[in-house]
Motif scaffolding. Sequence first.
Motif, PDB file in Angstrom:
ATOM      1  N   THR A  73       0.824  -1.090   0.035  1.00 31.69           N
ATOM      2  CA  THR A  73      -0.007  -0.093  -0.053  1.00 31.69           C
ATOM      3  C   THR A  73       0.976   1.373  -0.154  1.00 31.69           C
ATOM      4  OG1 THR A  73      -0.022  -0.092   2.569  1.00 31.69           O
ATOM      5  CG2 THR A  73      -1.899  -1.100   1.162  1.00 31.69           C
ATOM      6  N   LEU A  74       0.433   2.206  -0.817  1.00 31.11           N
ATOM      7  CA  LEU A  74       0.807   3.654  -0.638  1.00 31.11           C
ATOM      8  C   LEU A  74       2.091   4.013  -1.104  1.00 31.11           C
ATOM      9  CD1 LEU A  74      -0.869   6.067   0.111  1.00 31.11           C
ATOM     10  CD2 LEU A  74       0.176   6.187   2.345  1.00 31.11           C
ATOM     11  N   GLN A  75       3.173   3.274  -0.775  1.00 30.19           N
ATOM     12  CA  GLN A  75       4.407   3.197  -0.988  1.00 30.19           C
ATOM     13  C   GLN A  75       5.409   2.288  -0.857  1.00 30.19           C
ATOM     14  OE1 GLN A  75       6.773   5.874   1.609  1.00 30.19           O
ATOM     15  NE2 GLN A  75       5.810   5.544   3.395  1.00 30.19           N
ATOM     16  N   THR A  76       6.492   2.300  -1.222  1.00 36.69           N
ATOM     17  CA  THR A  76       7.774   1.147  -1.180  1.00 36.69           C
ATOM     18  C   THR A  76       8.093   1.164   0.361  1.00 36.69           C
ATOM     19  OG1 THR A  76       8.224   1.304  -3.533  1.00 36.69           O
ATOM     20  CG2 THR A  76       9.474   0.193  -1.915  1.00 36.69           C
ATOM     21  N   TRP A  77       7.676   0.234   1.155  1.00 33.52           N
ATOM     22  CA  TRP A  77       7.931   0.239   2.518  1.00 33.52           C
ATOM     23  C   TRP A  77       8.007  -1.232   2.736  1.00 33.52           C
ATOM     24  CZ3 TRP A  77       4.408  -0.738   6.779  1.00 33.52           C
ATOM     25  CH2 TRP A  77       3.169  -0.591   6.292  1.00 33.52           C
ATOM     26  N   TYR A  78       8.540  -1.791   4.072  1.00 35.72           N
ATOM     27  CA  TYR A  78       8.759  -3.210   4.442  1.00 35.72           C
ATOM     28  C   TYR A  78       8.320  -3.232   5.776  1.00 35.72           C
ATOM     29  CZ  TYR A  78      11.344  -3.606   0.198  1.00 35.72           C
ATOM     30  OH  TYR A  78      11.777  -3.672  -1.267  1.00 35.72           O
ATOM     31  N   HIS A  79       7.711  -4.333   6.020  1.00 37.68           N
ATOM     32  CA  HIS A  79       7.257  -4.495   7.493  1.00 37.68           C
ATOM     33  C   HIS A  79       7.358  -6.166   7.655  1.00 37.68           C
ATOM     34  CE1 HIS A  79       3.498  -6.525   6.279  1.00 37.68           C
ATOM     35  NE2 HIS A  79       3.462  -5.390   5.310  1.00 37.68           N
ATOM     36  N   PRO A  80       7.368  -6.711   9.190  1.00 34.53           N
ATOM     37  CA  PRO A  80       7.494  -7.902   9.509  1.00 34.53           C
ATOM     38  C   PRO A  80       6.030  -8.589   9.294  1.00 34.53           C
ATOM     39  CG  PRO A  80       7.361  -6.548  11.506  1.00 34.53           C
ATOM     40  CD  PRO A  80       7.545  -5.639  10.138  1.00 34.53           C
ATOM     41  N   ARG A  81       6.211 -10.054   8.875  1.00 37.87           N
ATOM     42  CA  ARG A  81       4.944 -10.826   8.654  1.00 37.87           C
ATOM     43  C   ARG A  81       5.153 -12.278   9.448  1.00 37.87           C
ATOM     44  NH1 ARG A  81       0.720 -10.838   4.774  1.00 37.87           N
ATOM     45  NH2 ARG A  81      -1.012 -11.833   5.937  1.00 37.87           N
ATOM     46  N   LYS A  82       4.046 -12.546   9.967  1.00 35.51           N
ATOM     47  CA  LYS A  82       4.092 -13.802  10.791  1.00 35.51           C
ATOM     48  C   LYS A  82       3.354 -14.975   9.985  1.00 35.51           C
ATOM     49  CE  LYS A  82       4.110 -11.580  15.500  1.00 35.51           C
ATOM     50  NZ  LYS A  82       3.385 -11.299  16.642  1.00 35.51           N
ATOM     51  N   PHE A  83       4.208 -16.173  10.235  1.00 43.68           N
ATOM     52  CA  PHE A  83       3.450 -17.488   9.145  1.00 43.68           C
ATOM     53  C   PHE A  83       3.665 -18.565  10.041  1.00 43.68           C
ATOM     54  CE2 PHE A  83       7.796 -17.366   7.675  1.00 43.68           C
ATOM     55  CZ  PHE A  83       8.015 -18.673   7.487  1.00 43.68           C
ATOM     56  N   TYR A  84       3.110 -19.599   9.544  1.00 44.90           N
ATOM     57  CA  TYR A  84       3.374 -21.013  10.166  1.00 44.90           C
ATOM     58  C   TYR A  84       3.050 -21.894   8.820  1.00 44.90           C
ATOM     59  CZ  TYR A  84      -1.549 -21.524  11.153  1.00 44.90           C
ATOM     60  OH  TYR A  84      -2.955 -21.259  11.134  1.00 44.90           O
ATOM     61  N   GLU A 118      -0.946  -6.815  11.157  1.00 48.02           N
ATOM     62  CA  GLU A 118      -0.974  -6.188  12.389  1.00 48.02           C
ATOM     63  C   GLU A 118      -0.919  -4.604  11.892  1.00 48.02           C
ATOM     64  OE1 GLU A 118       1.947  -7.553  15.284  1.00 48.02           O
ATOM     65  OE2 GLU A 118       1.664  -9.442  14.015  1.00 48.02           O
ATOM     66  N   LEU A 119      -0.677  -3.715  12.934  1.00 48.59           N
ATOM     67  CA  LEU A 119      -0.353  -2.233  12.924  1.00 48.59           C
ATOM     68  C   LEU A 119       1.239  -2.254  12.821  1.00 48.59           C
ATOM     69  CD1 LEU A 119      -1.951   0.068  12.387  1.00 48.59           C
ATOM     70  CD2 LEU A 119      -1.548   0.736  14.775  1.00 48.59           C
ATOM     71  N   TYR A 120       1.799  -1.722  11.878  1.00 45.42           N
ATOM     72  CA  TYR A 120       3.156  -1.749  11.575  1.00 45.42           C
ATOM     73  C   TYR A 120       3.713  -0.334  11.540  1.00 45.42           C
ATOM     74  CZ  TYR A 120       1.972  -6.285   9.528  1.00 45.42           C
ATOM     75  OH  TYR A 120       1.504  -7.524   9.301  1.00 45.42           O
ATOM     76  N   ALA A 121       4.898  -0.242  12.020  1.00 42.49           N
ATOM     77  CA  ALA A 121       5.579   1.240  12.196  1.00 42.49           C
ATOM     78  C   ALA A 121       5.838   1.521  10.637  1.00 42.49           C
ATOM     79  CB  ALA A 121       6.815   1.170  12.880  1.00 42.49           C
ATOM     80  N   VAL A 122       5.758   3.059  10.426  1.00 40.78           N
ATOM     81  CA  VAL A 122       6.205   3.197   9.115  1.00 40.78           C
ATOM     82  C   VAL A 122       7.115   4.709   9.170  1.00 40.78           C
ATOM     83  CG1 VAL A 122       5.299   4.495   6.972  1.00 40.78           C
ATOM     84  CG2 VAL A 122       3.753   2.728   8.240  1.00 40.78           C
ATOM     85  N   GLY A 123       6.784   5.531   9.933  1.00 36.44           N
ATOM     86  CA  GLY A 123       7.797   6.635   9.952  1.00 36.44           C
ATOM     87  C   GLY A 123       8.250   7.401   8.997  1.00 36.44           C
ATOM     88  N   THR A 124       7.471   7.763   7.890  1.00 39.80           N
ATOM     89  CA  THR A 124       7.390   8.541   6.821  1.00 39.80           C
ATOM     90  C   THR A 124       7.064  10.025   6.920  1.00 39.80           C
ATOM     91  OG1 THR A 124       7.384   6.483   5.151  1.00 39.80           O
ATOM     92  CG2 THR A 124       7.026   8.877   4.206  1.00 39.80           C
ATOM     93  N   ASN A 125       7.856  10.900   6.817  1.00 38.17           N
ATOM     94  CA  ASN A 125       7.618  12.286   6.792  1.00 38.17           C
ATOM     95  C   ASN A 125       7.301  12.900   5.348  1.00 38.17           C
ATOM     96  OD1 ASN A 125       8.445  12.787   9.289  1.00 38.17           O
ATOM     97  ND2 ASN A 125      10.636  12.791   8.937  1.00 38.17           N
ATOM     98  N   VAL A 126       5.973  13.649   5.534  1.00 37.61           N
ATOM     99  CA  VAL A 126       5.358  13.986   4.105  1.00 37.61           C
ATOM    100  C   VAL A 126       4.962  15.327   4.144  1.00 37.61           C
ATOM    101  CG1 VAL A 126       4.704  11.891   3.482  1.00 37.61           C
ATOM    102  CG2 VAL A 126       3.047  13.145   5.062  1.00 37.61           C
ATOM    103  N   LYS A 127       4.593  15.976   3.174  1.00 31.91           N
ATOM    104  CA  LYS A 127       4.177  17.504   3.110  1.00 31.91           C
ATOM    105  C   LYS A 127       2.663  17.267   2.344  1.00 31.91           C
ATOM    106  CE  LYS A 127       4.838  22.099   1.152  1.00 31.91           C
ATOM    107  NZ  LYS A 127       5.538  22.822   0.396  1.00 31.91           N
TER     108      LYS A 127
END
Length: 333
Positions: A215-226, A247-256
């Motif tokens: 979604t929205l931009q190029t970013w990465y986050h952890p993902r749980k699986f089994y 889940e809810l993942y940290a993004v941390g992107t500053n925008v205008k």
Amino acid sequence: MLRVKNILKYLILSCLSLFLCSCLRADMVPNESTTQMSQEVVKENLNEVSDKEVYSGNSKGNESFDDLTQNKQDYQKNSLNYDELEKRAYRGEFIELQSGDSYDMNMDGIKEQIEFNFIQNNMNYIEDCEIRIGSITATVPIANPTGQVYISCLTNYQSSLQILIDEYGPSNDDMTTILYFTNNSLIEIGKVGGLVGNLRSLGNGLFQSYERANTLQTWYHPRKFYILQATEFSTVDYPQIVYMPKELYAVGTNVKLLYDLPLLSSQYTSETTHTIKKGSLATIIASDDENWIYIKDSNSFNSGWVRIKDLDVIINGEEHYGQEVFDGLLIAD
């Protein structure tokens, strides 16, 4: 009388000199115990040198102590017991394979030889990885392979070992391909994000990968699986990779802001608590990588939720391309 005193004095000094010389000679002559002790010290030093030479492989006598220590560590590493490596793999550790290694892949008491090689085909960065376990062969397409292959047990049942193949992916999106060995067959069950080195065991058969967001931009986050084992009630007859809900993942992107952006008080209401004005600075704090972002106005303590859909932002029910709403998004590829 004086002469007699001088003669006595001379005799006493002479006797003292003779006594001291005798003592010095005695110290210089080695006795039996001293000789034995010296020989033991020499023998101990020779044994120490011999021990270091075993680990250094070909000692030339000019290695530093640090070099000898490193050589000893390398020797011990190369002498690892394969039975111990197999046990570690069944405990969920990732053990790197060398083509030709042999392990008991399905706990039947028989060690199967595992061979693999990468075959360049005519599709640029795609190579075929051919895996052979005993008489069973599987070929899977790998995008930009690292050349590294691993074994590990990714299930709670600990009934077999899986094959994991590292790849950088078509756009430097690291991935791991997983093959499952069961019932004398080798099946590709899917790919998870991240290289094997990024995978983490969370216990009880649950693992965490690191994947590219959607979604929205190029970013990465952890993902749980089994890995879900196939049963008589399964729709397929082979194991499957099952992802836990996002889940809810940290993004941390500053925008205008390029639009006025109303913020919702929660994900379950349409009530607006604040509007970040066009031209203001803000920070995208978090996202569920599905339907929502949580954003904070940099000029105040106001924050709230904004609905998203793929690469779009939804404002008052209308979809707007994310880059038309936010300046500062990262779009790779």
